[in-house]
Design an enzyme around this catalytic site. Structure first.
Site, mmCIF file in Angstrom:
data_model
loop_
_atom_site.group_PDB
_atom_site.id
_atom_site.type_symbol
_atom_site.label_atom_id
_atom_site.label_comp_id
_atom_site.label_asym_id
_atom_site.label_seq_id
_atom_site.Cartn_x
_atom_site.Cartn_y
_atom_site.Cartn_z
ATOM 1 N N ARG A 111 -3.818 -13.294 10.567
ATOM 2 C CA ARG A 111 -5.007 -12.645 10.018
ATOM 3 C C ARG A 111 -6.159 -12.756 11.002
ATOM 4 N NH1 ARG A 111 -4.737 -12.081 4.210
ATOM 5 N NH2 ARG A 111 -3.308 -10.331 4.073
ATOM 6 N N GLU B 29 4.554 -8.256 10.941
ATOM 7 C CA GLU B 29 5.041 -7.277 9.966
ATOM 8 C C GLU B 29 6.567 -7.242 9.930
ATOM 9 O OE1 GLU B 29 3.451 -5.819 7.707
ATOM 10 O OE2 GLU B 29 1.420 -6.243 8.373
ATOM 11 N N GLN C 210 10.964 -8.068 3.882
ATOM 12 C CA GLN C 210 11.969 -8.671 2.994
ATOM 13 C C GLN C 210 12.001 -10.183 3.133
ATOM 14 O OE1 GLN C 210 13.913 -6.266 1.040
ATOM 15 N NE2 GLN C 210 12.196 -5.164 1.874
ATOM 16 N N THR C 211 10.900 -10.775 3.531
ATOM 17 C CA THR C 211 10.879 -12.211 3.794
ATOM 18 C C THR C 211 9.588 -12.810 3.259
ATOM 19 O OG1 THR C 211 12.180 -11.862 5.800
ATOM 20 C CG2 THR C 211 11.019 -13.954 5.612
ATOM 21 N N LEU D 183 16.928 -16.282 9.792
ATOM 22 C CA LEU D 183 15.988 -15.413 9.076
ATOM 23 C C LEU D 183 16.667 -14.261 8.352
ATOM 24 C CD1 LEU D 183 12.615 -14.463 10.806
ATOM 25 C CD2 LEU D 183 13.020 -15.362 8.531
ATOM 26 N N TYR E 230 18.757 -10.333 8.255
ATOM 27 C CA TYR E 230 18.473 -8.968 8.720
ATOM 28 C C TYR E 230 18.267 -8.952 10.226
ATOM 29 C CZ TYR E 230 18.172 -6.753 4.121
ATOM 30 O OH TYR E 230 18.450 -6.231 2.885
ATOM 31 N N TYR F 282 6.136 2.314 6.856
ATOM 32 C CA TYR F 282 5.325 1.190 6.400
ATOM 33 C C TYR F 282 4.712 0.432 7.582
ATOM 34 C CZ TYR F 282 3.916 -3.436 5.410
ATOM 35 O OH TYR F 282 3.178 -4.565 5.405
ATOM 36 N N ASP G 89 4.298 -0.742 0.732
ATOM 37 C CA ASP G 89 5.419 -1.677 0.676
ATOM 38 C C ASP G 89 5.721 -2.008 -0.785
ATOM 39 O OD1 ASP G 89 3.339 -3.173 -0.130
ATOM 40 O OD2 ASP G 89 3.700 -4.847 1.201
ATOM 41 N N CYS H 100 -0.925 -9.289 -8.965
ATOM 42 C CA CYS H 100 -0.044 -8.299 -9.605
ATOM 43 C C CYS H 100 1.407 -8.604 -9.229
ATOM 44 C CB CYS H 100 -0.442 -6.889 -9.177
ATOM 45 S SG CYS H 100 0.220 -5.593 -10.236
ATOM 46 N N CYS I 198 -3.234 -10.772 -14.973
ATOM 47 C CA CYS I 198 -4.102 -9.617 -15.207
ATOM 48 C C CYS I 198 -5.554 -10.024 -15.466
ATOM 49 C CB CYS I 198 -3.565 -8.784 -16.366
ATOM 50 S SG CYS I 198 -1.936 -8.069 -16.021
#
Length: 356
Positions: free
Chosen positions: A28, A40, A45-46, A83, A85, A123, A141, A195, A202
């Site tokens: 960040r 990214e 998926q991780t 990891l 994939y 994405y 995503d 979410c 909520c």
DNA sequence: AACACGGGGGT
DNA sequence: ACCCCAGTGTT
């Protein structure tokens, strides 16, 4: 009540929430497209918790796109070990070389150029273009699918082309025109922190006044997703062959799982097979012919569950008589046993190696 | 449009 | 047992 179609209020509410609640992550605050790209891809998926250390190690070892392009694929895969994939790692390496070959080692600046790189889809291209260059592309995503399907009460199955198109159009329409990078990161944090798939908070949500699913008591029913097909069962029989202080491994090739990772020679059967049945298989005969002086014993059985297949693995320890000839020349690599740790292997093989 | 591709975590 | 996760490439 405000209208969810009031786009300015949506992104404004979102950014106001983000300013207070954003997570502090190692990638960040940077606008380095390379660092954003690596983060990214790792996070595809991780989970963040799982990817965090991999990101730090990866950036330390390959701090820029040129160093990655110059690496050997084996070393990239080794860094990726565990990891999953693994095509992500192979594509990362190939794309780094594309950046050198086609863009002179300078990371491309436009959405379409970024999208043209191997392993970068819509994405990731949108994420990099918006976060690094503030280009107005919505990064859609799994989090965004969930947040927007609820906010607008969209019940089209999200794992269909129609559903994806619908959500993407909505995502693009609410994107903050001046802060698309912040907006995209805020949506991801909101999906990850508030979410959530189960038991969303909520009462903490910046959209609680305008969320259609919440107003209609449908939050738990969204997003709608079609069921995936059931998993395939596979039966692997690995041979940990010892020949003096040497062992044999080979590199997986073809279009199958774990491509370009290393493993012990294995025979796959299309049904469970005991040792007698295994001995009759072509793969076994091919591996161990001609008949040689050796002892074999079954040492381990593992059930390895993946998202799309379940692998039942049996491990056999094979001791070849030192008077016999080496097994080299059958596509096998002969290495000293203590060097096994230098080769990238699947999680399944790693589980076995740990016990040796 | 369907399928292949890992692994870990939550309920 | 089932779902979810900062998706992409191939067929």
């Amino acid at each position: 009540m405000k209208n969810p179609d009031n786009n300015l209020s949506i992104s404004t509410l979102l950014l106001r929430w983000y300013d207070v609640h954003k997570r502090d992550l190692p990638w960040r605050g940077t606008h380095d497209p390379y660092a954003i790209w690596i983060s990214e891809i790792i996070l595809q998926q991780t989970r963040i918790q799982q990817g965090w250390d991999y990101f730090v190690r990866f950036m330390r070892r390959f701090p820029d796109v040129v160093s990655l392009a110059q690496a050997h694929e084996d070393d990239v895969l080794k860094l990726w070990q565990g990891l999953g994939y693994y095509s992500r790692a192979r594509n990362l390496h190939a794309a780094a070389q594309q950046v050198v070959d086609r863009f002179g080692g300078q990371f491309p600046r436009t959405y379409s150029d970024i999208l043209s790189l191997k392993g970068i889809g819509e994405y990731t291209a949108a994420a990099i273009a918006s976060i690094a260059y503030n280009e107005p592309y919505a990064a859609v995503d799994g989090n965004v699918f969930r947040v927007l399907s609820r906010l607008f009460d969209i019940d089209t199955p999200i794992n269909t082309p129609v559903g994806k198109k619908q959500i993407t159009a909505v995502a693009q329409s609410i994107l903050h025109p001046r802060f698309p990078g912040l907006h995209n990161q805020a949506m991801m944090d909101l999906g990850a922190m508030v979410c959530t798939p189960a038991q969303p908070e909520c009462v903490e949500c910046p959209f609680q006044e305008i969320c259609l699913a919440l107003a209609r008591n449908k939050v738990a029913d969204l997003p709608v997703k079609n069921r995936l097909k059931t998993v395939r069962n596979r039966y692997f029989h690995y041979f940990h062959i010892r020949y003096g202080d040497k062992v044999y491994i080979r590199k997986r090739i073809g279009r199958d799982i774990w491509k370009n990772l290393y493993e012990f020679p294995l025979v796959e059967t299309d049904a469970p097979a005991d040792f007698a049945a295994l001995q009759d298989s072509d793969g076994f005969k091919q591996l161990f012919s001609p008949v040689m002086q050796m002892t074999i014993r079954h040492t381990m059985h593992l059930k390895h569950v993946l998202s799309h297949q379940v692998i039942y693995a049996d491990f056999y320890q094979v001791d070849i008589d030192p008077a016999e000839q080496s097994l080299q020349g059958r596509g096998l690599i002969e290495i000293p046993g203590y060097r096994l740790g230098e080769y990238a292997v699947s999680r399944l093989v790693h589980k076995y190696i740990e016990t040796i």
